[in-house]
Write an enzyme that holds these catalytic residues in place. Structure first.
Site, PDB file in Angstrom:
ATOM      1  N   ASP A  29       0.820  -1.218   0.000  1.00  0.00           N
ATOM      2  CA  ASP A  29       0.000   0.000   0.000  1.00  0.00           C
ATOM      3  C   ASP A  29       0.857   1.273   0.000  1.00  0.00           C
ATOM      4  O   ASP A  29       1.839   1.360   0.743  1.00  0.00           O
ATOM      5  CB  ASP A  29      -0.871  -0.039   1.274  1.00  0.00           C
ATOM      6  N   GLU A  36       1.040  -0.412  -5.059  1.00  0.00           N
ATOM      7  CA  GLU A  36       0.060   0.653  -5.273  1.00  0.00           C
ATOM      8  C   GLU A  36       0.806   1.981  -5.397  1.00  0.00           C
ATOM      9  O   GLU A  36       1.295   2.518  -4.404  1.00  0.00           O
ATOM     10  CB  GLU A  36      -0.941   0.729  -4.109  1.00  0.00           C
TER      11      GLU A  36
HETATM   12  C1  GLC Z   1      -3.960   3.712   0.026  1.00  0.00           C
HETATM   13  C2  GLC Z   1      -5.358   3.128   0.073  1.00  0.00           C
HETATM   14  C3  GLC Z   1      -6.313   4.159   0.561  1.00  0.00           C
HETATM   15  C4  GLC Z   1      -5.875   4.645   1.932  1.00  0.00           C
HETATM   16  C5  GLC Z   1      -4.408   5.098   1.909  1.00  0.00           C
HETATM   17  C6  GLC Z   1      -3.875   5.280   3.282  1.00  0.00           C
HETATM   18  O1  GLC Z   1      -3.830   4.709  -0.918  1.00  0.00           O
HETATM   19  O2  GLC Z   1      -5.711   2.627  -1.190  1.00  0.00           O
HETATM   20  O3  GLC Z   1      -7.612   3.649   0.623  1.00  0.00           O
HETATM   21  O4  GLC Z   1      -6.676   5.714   2.341  1.00  0.00           O
HETATM   22  O5  GLC Z   1      -3.578   4.140   1.291  1.00  0.00           O
HETATM   23  O6  GLC Z   1      -3.518   4.063   3.866  1.00  0.00           O
END
Ligand code: GLC
Length: 609
Positions: A250, A292
């Site tokens: 993430d 991500e």
């Molecule tokens: C990522 C997730 C998102 C979240 C962020 C903070 O971007 O996809 O949903 O708010 O991380 O953890």
């Protein structure tokens, strides 16, 4: 220990970054323990996958991402409902965050307070392992999130730090006053300017200012401390050893912080991800890392690393996703052609996860310099897109809501389900009068899925989209959620609507059946293999997107009308067959392929070239 050269490489990078022998010995211990703890069945899977090469590149994978609570109530409920997913052909299941995170300040689970514990209302670690085992038995793979940039302010490290424990405090960024935070704020942009402004939060219990890039209750970890890297790698391997096949890393661009920079995409982030990849190669080589990186294209690509030194195995195709929605709103495929040209030019290095919608908002990370050629300015164009997709534009049937609308930056993003953004919601609301619009909106929805399924990579459907689930406005009534419009598309799965997939003629029937048919064709036809040569096909019509795939003597042409009105596409040379009907295509006397508004074709060339 095995994997000598991998170990050497890991040690070299670790020492380069930390130059700390004691910490290195600690990491070696972590790797050995996790390797020892890895179950024989998982080690067998690792071996099999080693033989297969990059197993996750198979075009036979069809993904779905879902929230455990929304879809099945809890993990056992999800297990019971696996047959529903199999019916659609899903064999790659991404479970949204499910580790323990405090109610009311969980950010949809992205604020973890215990990496070894499943949220009690969703089940236990054993339930997760059982689900993984059942999935493997069915030939399905499982993915979960690993939130590594920050922890909840209730995680034990943060709790200890809040008591003033110096070791725990060294895991975070904590300051006595606002002097340094203020310096950071001069160069660091904001992630949630409207819902969680600023990058720091004052914690009165310990009298410190804490770095909290995301929400005030999400404490950024300080990866300059090797203990943070070691312990987080330990958590990653712990999750891998529960039987996960893909781990979603993430928010990785944010992992390394330095004063005077944007604290995004710093070179050290790449070293950290590379080291985590090496740790997986040593302990769980069958596991793939999905990164991500929600950034503009030139920032995304480096996260693949190189063929010799891979970082992420798979990345979200975020640019194609938002360019797709831009194309729907503008009815102009030029930017999409440009974007796909870049994706096609990637070759073997990059492998994407494709999607139309996910749990997050649609951020407008478009190629604005390219759009500038056509006099589309960044702020005004974002405003147009948001107006169009919220239905505040003449003729737009879309129903979305803006997200983090910062009046100063003019940088709002967008929320809503695929079906609502395609106009299904507004057409249904119009009752009988909306019948024709409904047909068109369903065609739009299917055209977008056909477009996603024609691309190379893993197509991932957002749960509910397969039956045309609409926006859920109930979050407006919930004080804990009402400020976060992402909950608009995070509603409970509508099982009643899903049941209507069996009732001929209903929207759910049309969409479910349509997607399933396309997914089956994709998985059975070699031209969809990741190795296929992909190129953009100009069809002489600015509203119609064309994509060509060539593999083992077979040629595929995908033709997608991104406008709501009839159009004609000028096909390239050759005789073409419609894959869905099996019949040759009929052209007009002057050689055009007539298309309905939002129509699409999947074509196969009949005469071999
Ligand atoms: C990522 C997730 C998102 C979240 C962020 C903070 O971007 O996809 O949903 O708010 O991380 O953890």
């Amino acid at each position: 220990m095995k994997n000598k050269s991998t170990m050497d490489e890991l040690r070299r990078l670790f020492m380069e970054l930390y130059d700390n022998e004691k910490a290195w010995d600690h990491l070696v211990g972590i790797l050995e323990r996790n390797r020892h703890e890895r179950r024989a069945s998982l080690k067998k899977l690792d071996e099999e996958r080693r033989g297969e090469g990059a197993w996750f590149r198979s075009h036979q994978l069809l993904g779905m991402m879902l929230y455990t609570e929304n879809f099945g109530g809890d993990l056992r409920g999800v297990r019971k409902r696996l047959p529903y997913l199999e019916e659609l052909g899903v064999n790659y299941l991404h479970l949204m965050p499910l580790l323990d995170s405090p109610e009311g300040k969980s950010d949809g689970g992205y604020s973890v307070s215990d990496f070894h514990r499943v949220r009690p209302d969703l089940g236990t670690m054993e339930d997760l392992e059982d689900l993984a085992e059942e999935c493997h038995g069915k030939g399905m793979v499982l993915c979960i999130d690993f939130v590594l940039n920050h922890v909840s302010d209730e995680h034990v490290w943060a709790r200890e730090a809040r008591k003033g424990d110096p070791t725990a405090m060294s895991r975070f960024f904590m300051y006595d006053n606002w002097e340094i935070p203020r310096q950071y704020e001069q160069t660091v942009p904001q992630v949630f300017p409207a819902t969680a402004p600023g990058n720091f939060t004052w914690y009165g219990d310990v009298c410190k200012v804490v770095m909290t890039t995301f929400h005030p209750y999400q404490w950024d970890l300080n990866y300059a401390n090797p203990m943070v890297f070691n312990d987080m790698t330990d958590q990653l391997l712990y999750l891998a050893n529960r039987g996960m096949d893909v781990i979603r890393l993430d928010a990785i661009p944010y992992l390394w912080k330095a004063l005077g920079t944007s604290c995004r995409n710093l070179p050290q982030v790449h070293t950290l991800i590379r080291m985590m990849h090496l740790a997986c190669e040593i302990v769980c080589p069958g596991v793939a890392l999905l990164g991500e990186v929600v950034m503009e294209p030139r920032q995304v690509m480096p996260y693949f690393g190189s063929a010799e030194d891979p970082e992420c195995d798979i990345l979200y195709n975020v640019t194609t996703m938002c360019t797709t929605w831009h194309t729907l709103a503008t009815r102009d495929v030029r930017l999409l052609q440009h974007q796909m040209g870049q994706v096609a030019g990637l070759g073997k290095e990059g492998f994407f996860q494709n999607y139309l919608r996910c749990h997050d908002d649609i951020g407008w990370g478009l190629d604005f310099p390219f759009l500038g050629q056509f006099f589309m300015g960044e702020v005004s164009h974002k405003k147009f897109l948001n107006d169009w997709l919220t239905g505040n534009w003449y003729g737009s049937p879309a129903r979305g809501e803006v997200y983090n609308d910062d009046a100063f930056l003019g940088d709002a993003r967008l929320c809503g389900t695929t079906a609502s953004l395609c106009g299904i919601e507004s057409a249904l609301a119009a009752g009988d009068e909306g019948t024709r619009d409904l047909e068109k909106a369903i065609r739009c929805d299917l055209m977008l899925h056909a477009w996603m399924l024609a691309q190379s990579g893993i197509p991932v459907i957002y749960s509910g989209d397969e039956v045309g689930q609409l926006n859920d406005y109930s979050y407006h009534e919930d004080p804990a959620r009402s400020s976060d419009s992402r909950y608009l598309h995070r509603g409970a799965f509508d099982w009643e609507m899903a049941a209507r997939r069996k009732e001929k003629g209903t929207p759910a029937w049309k969409i479910f059946r349509g997607i399933r048919r396309l997914a089956r064709l994709r998985s059975r036809t070699p031209v969809f293999a990741a190795e296929a040569r992909m190129s953009v096909e100009d069809l002489w019509e600015s509203r119609v997107m064309g994509i060509r795939r060539e593999h083992e003597g077979e040629t595929f042409l995908g033709v997608f009308n991104f406008s709501d009105s009839d159009a004609g596409a000028h096909l390239p040379e050759g005789r073409w067959k419609n894959m869905l009907t099996g019949k040759p295509v009929r052209l007009t006397p002057d050689g055009w392929l007539p298309m309905k508004g939002y129509g699409f074709f999947w074509l196969i060339r009949m005469d071999r070239n």
